[in-house]
Write an enzyme that holds these catalytic residues in place. Structure first.
Site, PDB file in Angstrom:
ATOM      1  N   GLU A  29       0.815  -1.227   0.000  1.00  0.00           N
ATOM      2  CA  GLU A  29       0.000   0.000   0.000  1.00  0.00           C
ATOM      3  C   GLU A  29       0.844   1.271   0.000  1.00  0.00           C
ATOM      4  O   GLU A  29       0.774   2.072   0.946  1.00  0.00           O
ATOM      5  CB  GLU A  29      -0.944   0.022   1.211  1.00  0.00           C
ATOM      6  CG  GLU A  29      -1.952  -1.105   1.238  1.00  0.00           C
ATOM      7  CD  GLU A  29      -3.025  -0.921   2.318  1.00  0.00           C
ATOM      8  OE1 GLU A  29      -3.047   0.142   2.963  1.00  0.00           O
ATOM      9  OE2 GLU A  29      -3.837  -1.838   2.489  1.00  0.00           O
ATOM     10  N   GLU A  39      -4.684  -8.725   1.273  1.00  0.00           N
ATOM     11  CA  GLU A  39      -5.283  -8.419   2.576  1.00  0.00           C
ATOM     12  C   GLU A  39      -6.779  -8.216   2.393  1.00  0.00           C
ATOM     13  O   GLU A  39      -7.213  -7.569   1.431  1.00  0.00           O
ATOM     14  CB  GLU A  39      -4.734  -7.118   3.187  1.00  0.00           C
ATOM     15  CG  GLU A  39      -3.350  -7.224   3.727  1.00  0.00           C
ATOM     16  CD  GLU A  39      -2.883  -5.917   4.385  1.00  0.00           C
ATOM     17  OE1 GLU A  39      -3.728  -5.145   4.885  1.00  0.00           O
ATOM     18  OE2 GLU A  39      -1.670  -5.690   4.364  1.00  0.00           O
TER      19      GLU A  39
HETATM   20  C1  FCB Z   1      -4.013  -2.107   5.834  1.00  0.00           C
HETATM   21  C2  FCB Z   1      -2.573  -2.347   6.252  1.00  0.00           C
HETATM   22  C3  FCB Z   1      -2.421  -3.422   7.292  1.00  0.00           C
HETATM   23  C4  FCB Z   1      -3.522  -3.364   8.344  1.00  0.00           C
HETATM   24  C5  FCB Z   1      -4.881  -3.266   7.693  1.00  0.00           C
HETATM   25  C6  FCB Z   1      -6.019  -3.219   8.672  1.00  0.00           C
HETATM   26  O1  FCB Z   1      -4.131  -0.857   5.236  1.00  0.00           O
HETATM   27  O2  FCB Z   1      -1.803  -2.706   5.125  1.00  0.00           O
HETATM   28  O3  FCB Z   1      -1.138  -3.321   7.855  1.00  0.00           O
HETATM   29  O4  FCB Z   1      -3.286  -2.363   9.237  1.00  0.00           O
HETATM   30  O5  FCB Z   1      -4.932  -2.121   6.879  1.00  0.00           O
END
Ligand code: FCB
Length: 506
Positions: A175, A370
């Protein structure tokens, strides 16, 4: 795939053979041990130790103590039955100041971790940068300084040299949008700067770092090992016509600012000029380097954004000004459920993000690196963590992933955020995302109901029918621990093969 069973109810939804099921964490969020074995300070050590920056002034000094307990955490992964573990390397643990000599003790830790994963048949998926820049590099200007990109490439090459024989997939950056935006524009994350031109320069140098690192990693590795990047996407929905152009700009600024350079070698026209890197920062070969073809793209998806027209001087419930767009507001529709982060729960947003990526990069393998849900988890008097909200969230989003595959999207894997509760950045320990509950005082790990649910999915390579989901925590626990769902064609064994044979397609 069969969307519905004969009576119209959802049946089990199988995923393609070899689909990679995994769990994610990141170094600063789980490792702790910030002074052990020669680790240098990172910007998150500095930020979390600055009063008022993190909820309750929590720090990652101990976090989930995974540096000391990684063997126990490897057992959790085995118990879940996942085929892959996505972790990140703390740059300042393997190179204390981000330049100069590498720290063998730090590298040894990651060697032990990847060895332990391979021993258990779990593919190590390594992220080289998940936000914890060495503080010494920040002191020299951080990401707004072009030299940081070259330092990153050198560090990535050293990781590939030290660990390349065992790592199954390489992710350069996690990110980068949030690293630039929250780190240098809004200041809500480390290093806490609030300067538009610093953020724009950070944007370009993060992208350059990615491009340089892709080349550096490939140069170190003999044979083909997949290299990619993880980008977060938030579909932007305009509630009314008059907010449509602001929605296009927000999409450019929040989503396309990194996506377009990586895939197409150009910055998005619709972004406001003050957010784009100044032309003098973009050297002749930069955009070609940044758009070096990748082997896969990682998607982090949590929620969509809504915008509508609104009066900044007379805000209604759920509205907040959309910076840079007077007369338009961010909007949180009250009818859409939210997680305890306040993030909207909308599985169709994941479906839409996947379809967008499929259009932008046809046939490029995609991984959801994620996706997950914060909830107000607690241990009940029976000793259970009955996190039905998270099970519902996962069920909804996995269904969206399944539908996208059914509609032709080349989705090759899914990593849940997170394996265990951890340090949730500016929200500290107040927000829990784990499949495993962590009692931070004792560091005891306890599987939540969602761990049992996810274990069934990973082991059977299918999303069970909703009636199974309603069966309750104990049924899941039994399924997850008696091993009866596991068989020789389980996703774990096929995923291992798949990850090591994934080849580039763009
Ligand atoms: C994302 C991050 C990760 C975590 C999630 C909830 O943006 O990459 O580290 O904090 O959010």
């Amino acid at each position: 795939m069969n969307r519905n069973s004969g009576d119209g109810a959802r049946g089990a939804r199988p995923f393609p053979p070899g689909f990679l099921w995994g769990a994610s964490t990141s170094a600063y969020q789980v490792e702790g041990a910030v002074h052990d074995d020669g680790r240098g300070p990172s910007i998150w050590d500095t930020f979390s130790h600055t009063p008022g920056k993190v909820h309750h002034d929590d720090t990652g000094d101990i976090a989930s103590d995974s540096y000391h307990r990684y063997e126990e955490d490897l057992e959790l992964l085995s118990e879940l039955g996942v085929g892959a573990y996505r972790f990140s390397v703390a740059w300042s643990r393997v190179q204390a100041t981000g330049r100069g000599p590498f720290n063998q003790r730090g590298l040894d830790y990651y060697r032990a971790l990847v060895d332990g994963l391979r021993t258990r048949g779990i593919v190590p998926v390594l992220t080289a940068f998940h936000w914890d820049l060495p503080q010494a590099l920040e002191d020299e200007g951080g990401w707004p300084n072009r030299d940081t990109a070259y330092r990153f490439a050198e560090y990535a090459a050293a990781l590939a040299h030290a660990l390349g024989d065992e790592v199954g997939m390489w992710i350069t950056l996690n990110e980068p949008q949030q690293a630039a935006h929250q780190g240098y524009r809004t200041g809500t994350h480390a290093p806490g700067k609030t300067d538009l031109s610093l953020a724009a320069a950070a944007t370009h140098h993060l992208l350059l770092a990615h491009g340089l690192a892709v080349d550096a990693i490939r140069a170190e590795l003999s044979g083909h090992v997949p290299v990619g990047i993880t980008i977060d996407l938030h579909p932007v929905r305009a509630v009314d016509e008059d907010a449509a152009s602001a929605a296009v700009a927000l999409d450019a600024e929040q989503n396309r600012m990194f996506l377009e350079p990586v895939l197409h070698g150009s910055y998005p026209d619709a972004a406001r000029a003050e957010l784009l890197p100044a032309q003098r920062l973009v050297e002749p070969d930069d955009m070609a380097l940044i758009s070096t073809p990748l082997d896969f793209l990682g998607l982090n998806y949590y929620c969509p954004y809504y915008v509508r027209t609104g009066d900044w001087n007379d805000l209604r419930q759920g509205e907040s000004p959309l910076p840079g767009h007077p007369g338009v507001v961010n909007y949180v529709p009250p009818e859409i459920p939210r997680t305890s982060m306040g993030w909207l729960i909308e599985p169709d947003g994941l479906y839409d993000a996947l379809r967008t990526l499929d259009r932008e990069a046809p046939r490029l393998p995609l991984y959801i690196t994620e996706n997950g849900c914060a909830a107000d988890d607690y241990v009940d008097p029976e000793g259970h963590v009955n996190d039905t909200e998270r099970v519902d969230y996962l069920e909804g989003h996995l269904d969206a992933a399944w539908r996208a595959i059914d509609d032709g999207v080349n989705l090759a894997g899914y990593f849940v955020w997170s394996l265990m509760d951890n340090f949730e950045w500016a929200r500290g320990y107040q927000r829990r995302f784990g499949l495993y509950f962590v009692d931070f005082g004792t560091q005891r790990r306890l599987p939540k109901k969602s761990a049992a649910f996810y274990s069934v999915v990973a082991r059977s390579n299918a999303l069970p029918s909703p009636s199974v989901n309603g069966a309750g925590a104990l049924a899941y626990a039994a399924l997850a621990t008696d091993g009866s769902e596991s068989n020789s064609s389980s996703p774990r064994s096929s995923a291992v093969r798949k990850a090591s044979t994934t080849t580039g397609s763009n």
